[in-house]
Design a protein around this motif. Sequence first.
Motif, PDB file in Angstrom:
ATOM      1  N   PRO A   1       0.827  -1.338  -0.072  1.00  0.00           N
ATOM      2  CA  PRO A   1      -0.106   0.026   0.146  1.00  0.00           C
ATOM      3  C   PRO A   1       1.364   1.216  -0.384  1.00  0.00           C
ATOM      4  CG  PRO A   1      -0.175  -0.666   2.139  1.00  0.00           C
ATOM      5  CD  PRO A   1       0.907  -1.986   1.290  1.00  0.00           C
ATOM      6  N   GLU A   2       0.900   2.227  -0.180  1.00  0.00           N
ATOM      7  CA  GLU A   2       1.165   3.301  -0.057  1.00  0.00           C
ATOM      8  C   GLU A   2       1.347   3.840   0.822  1.00  0.00           C
ATOM      9  OE1 GLU A   2       2.593   5.090  -3.004  1.00  0.00           O
ATOM     10  OE2 GLU A   2       1.785   4.080  -4.518  1.00  0.00           O
ATOM     11  N   GLY A   3       2.646   4.700   0.939  1.00  0.00           N
ATOM     12  CA  GLY A   3       2.619   5.049   2.844  1.00  0.00           C
ATOM     13  C   GLY A   3       3.858   4.485   3.315  1.00  0.00           C
ATOM     14  N   ARG A   4       3.946   4.846   4.611  1.00  0.00           N
ATOM     15  CA  ARG A   4       4.889   4.318   5.249  1.00  0.00           C
ATOM     16  C   ARG A   4       5.408   3.498   4.747  1.00  0.00           C
ATOM     17  NH1 ARG A   4       5.919   7.650  10.710  1.00  0.00           N
ATOM     18  NH2 ARG A   4       7.987   7.236  10.704  1.00  0.00           N
ATOM     19  N   GLY A   5       6.771   2.910   5.214  1.00  0.00           N
ATOM     20  CA  GLY A   5       6.968   1.708   5.271  1.00  0.00           C
ATOM     21  C   GLY A   5       7.199   0.700   3.929  1.00  0.00           C
ATOM     22  N   ARG A   6       7.153   1.094   2.692  1.00  0.00           N
ATOM     23  CA  ARG A   6       7.490   0.461   2.048  1.00  0.00           C
ATOM     24  C   ARG A   6       9.003   0.581   1.562  1.00  0.00           C
ATOM     25  NH1 ARG A   6       4.919   2.335  -3.493  1.00  0.00           N
ATOM     26  NH2 ARG A   6       4.846   0.105  -3.872  1.00  0.00           N
ATOM     27  N   VAL A   7       9.067  -0.676   0.918  1.00  0.00           N
ATOM     28  CA  VAL A   7      10.596  -1.575   0.969  1.00  0.00           C
ATOM     29  C   VAL A   7      10.427  -1.303  -0.451  1.00  0.00           C
ATOM     30  CG1 VAL A   7      13.026  -2.494   1.542  1.00  0.00           C
ATOM     31  CG2 VAL A   7      11.354  -1.660   3.172  1.00  0.00           C
ATOM     32  N   LEU A   8      11.456  -1.277  -1.119  1.00  0.00           N
ATOM     33  CA  LEU A   8      12.607  -1.587  -2.007  1.00  0.00           C
ATOM     34  C   LEU A   8      13.081  -2.882  -2.279  1.00  0.00           C
ATOM     35  CD1 LEU A   8      12.357  -1.922  -5.737  1.00  0.00           C
ATOM     36  CD2 LEU A   8      13.479  -0.040  -5.791  1.00  0.00           C
ATOM     37  N   LEU A   9      13.318  -4.117  -3.043  1.00  0.00           N
ATOM     38  CA  LEU A   9      14.625  -5.168  -3.076  1.00  0.00           C
ATOM     39  C   LEU A   9      15.049  -4.771  -4.403  1.00  0.00           C
ATOM     40  CD1 LEU A   9      12.899  -8.130  -0.820  1.00  0.00           C
ATOM     41  CD2 LEU A   9      14.510  -6.350  -0.113  1.00  0.00           C
ATOM     42  N   ILE A  10      16.618  -4.504  -4.825  1.00  0.00           N
ATOM     43  CA  ILE A  10      17.317  -5.416  -5.952  1.00  0.00           C
ATOM     44  C   ILE A  10      17.803  -6.229  -5.212  1.00  0.00           C
ATOM     45  CG2 ILE A  10      18.618  -4.214  -7.831  1.00  0.00           C
ATOM     46  CD1 ILE A  10      17.317  -1.001  -6.800  1.00  0.00           C
ATOM     47  N   ALA A  11      17.657  -7.354  -6.169  1.00  0.00           N
ATOM     48  CA  ALA A  11      17.816  -8.429  -6.686  1.00  0.00           C
ATOM     49  C   ALA A  11      18.739  -8.707  -7.621  1.00  0.00           C
ATOM     50  CB  ALA A  11      17.118  -9.147  -5.601  1.00  0.00           C
ATOM     51  N   CYS A  12      19.403 -10.067  -7.004  1.00  0.00           N
ATOM     52  CA  CYS A  12      19.661 -10.848  -8.257  1.00  0.00           C
ATOM     53  C   CYS A  12      18.724 -11.266  -8.647  1.00  0.00           C
ATOM     54  CB  CYS A  12      20.851 -12.101  -7.848  1.00  0.00           C
ATOM     55  SG  CYS A  12      21.581 -12.634  -8.648  1.00  0.00           S
ATOM     56  N   GLY A  13      18.764 -11.607 -10.157  1.00  0.00           N
ATOM     57  CA  GLY A  13      18.012 -12.522 -10.579  1.00  0.00           C
ATOM     58  C   GLY A  13      17.952 -14.084 -10.153  1.00  0.00           C
ATOM     59  N   ALA A  14      19.396 -14.242  -9.721  1.00  0.00           N
ATOM     60  CA  ALA A  14      19.151 -16.101  -9.219  1.00  0.00           C
ATOM     61  C   ALA A  14      18.717 -15.986  -7.660  1.00  0.00           C
ATOM     62  CB  ALA A  14      20.960 -16.633  -9.199  1.00  0.00           C
ATOM     63  N   LEU A  15      18.393 -14.637  -7.083  1.00  0.00           N
ATOM     64  CA  LEU A  15      17.555 -15.052  -5.496  1.00  0.00           C
ATOM     65  C   LEU A  15      16.317 -14.688  -5.888  1.00  0.00           C
ATOM     66  CD1 LEU A  15      20.023 -12.971  -3.517  1.00  0.00           C
ATOM     67  CD2 LEU A  15      20.315 -15.639  -3.912  1.00  0.00           C
ATOM     68  N   ALA A  16      15.421 -15.027  -7.113  1.00  0.00           N
ATOM     69  CA  ALA A  16      13.960 -14.832  -7.286  1.00  0.00           C
ATOM     70  C   ALA A  16      13.572 -14.891  -6.344  1.00  0.00           C
ATOM     71  CB  ALA A  16      14.103 -14.078  -8.670  1.00  0.00           C
ATOM     72  N   ARG A  17      13.790 -16.440  -7.413  1.00  0.00           N
ATOM     73  CA  ARG A  17      12.280 -17.410  -5.823  1.00  0.00           C
ATOM     74  C   ARG A  17      12.681 -17.553  -4.451  1.00  0.00           C
ATOM     75  NH1 ARG A  17      10.737 -22.249  -9.266  1.00  0.00           N
ATOM     76  NH2 ARG A  17      11.535 -22.599 -11.923  1.00  0.00           N
ATOM     77  N   GLU A  18      14.079 -17.329  -3.947  1.00  0.00           N
ATOM     78  CA  GLU A  18      13.884 -17.646  -2.937  1.00  0.00           C
ATOM     79  C   GLU A  18      13.704 -16.343  -2.544  1.00  0.00           C
ATOM     80  OE1 GLU A  18      16.381 -20.583  -4.777  1.00  0.00           O
ATOM     81  OE2 GLU A  18      16.240 -18.169  -4.878  1.00  0.00           O
ATOM     82  N   VAL A  19      13.285 -15.486  -3.158  1.00  0.00           N
ATOM     83  CA  VAL A  19      13.330 -13.720  -2.129  1.00  0.00           C
ATOM     84  C   VAL A  19      11.149 -13.779  -2.228  1.00  0.00           C
ATOM     85  CG1 VAL A  19      13.084 -11.173  -2.728  1.00  0.00           C
ATOM     86  CG2 VAL A  19      14.745 -12.788  -2.431  1.00  0.00           C
ATOM     87  N   LEU A  20      10.695 -14.536  -3.548  1.00  0.00           N
ATOM     88  CA  LEU A  20       9.776 -14.330  -3.656  1.00  0.00           C
ATOM     89  C   LEU A  20       9.093 -15.343  -2.567  1.00  0.00           C
ATOM     90  CD1 LEU A  20       8.934 -13.971  -7.494  1.00  0.00           C
ATOM     91  CD2 LEU A  20       8.246 -12.230  -5.638  1.00  0.00           C
ATOM     92  N   ALA A  21       9.610 -16.773  -2.161  1.00  0.00           N
ATOM     93  CA  ALA A  21       9.084 -17.364  -1.840  1.00  0.00           C
ATOM     94  C   ALA A  21       8.485 -16.712  -0.411  1.00  0.00           C
ATOM     95  CB  ALA A  21      10.063 -18.558  -1.683  1.00  0.00           C
TER      96      ALA A  21
END
Length: 210
Positions: A17-37
């Motif tokens: 949601p818009e507002g406080r607490g939003r975080v952008l993760l910039i990640a290696c594509g090799a970690l995509a499955r793990e981060v999403l999990a």
Amino acid sequence: MTDLPSDDQLTRSGLAPEGRGRVLLIACGALAREVLALIGRNGWDHLDLHCLPAILHNRPEKIAPAVEAAVQARGAGYDRVFVVYADCGTGGDLARTCERLGVGMVEGPHCYAFYEGVDAFAARGEVTSFYLTDFLVRQFDAFVWQPLGLDRHPDLRDMYFGNYETLVYQAQTDDEALTELARRHAERLGLEFERRATGYGELEGALARA
């Protein structure tokens, strides 16, 4: 499991949601499955994921500039940006870039270390081990066999891997098919095989702090 989009550009956006607490993760594509999990398992809907091409690992000098460009292009509107890379062969360049940009990153030399635990990995001192993660087991040909030219010149195998003794598969998931595939990769390289169930290691804690 449904396949994720291409490693070339994976963005999970608009979930927080818009507002406080939003975080952008910039990640290696090799970690995509793990981060999403981990995002799904923990209900971290305030985390948005943008992945850079995993193949950057073959040119580590390009990682820090790519991360900086992504932070500048996508970081506006987020309370925080967190970089889901370890040093990954940049010789400290990525850490210096993150410090200059005022963003955090994962600690450790590479993903093999933070999956196993940075201190535990360092204590092993395994200079004769070659490591694969779930991602690299799946993408072995694209990220190991073909870039080294072994598809065209298999006789080069001993030159590249003659000083290794064991292929260590750091398993993030309990998947018999992946384990068997990793075992076959070890046979192709002429190495002994060891499987270690690392799970997500210190990655989960890093994302929780983010």
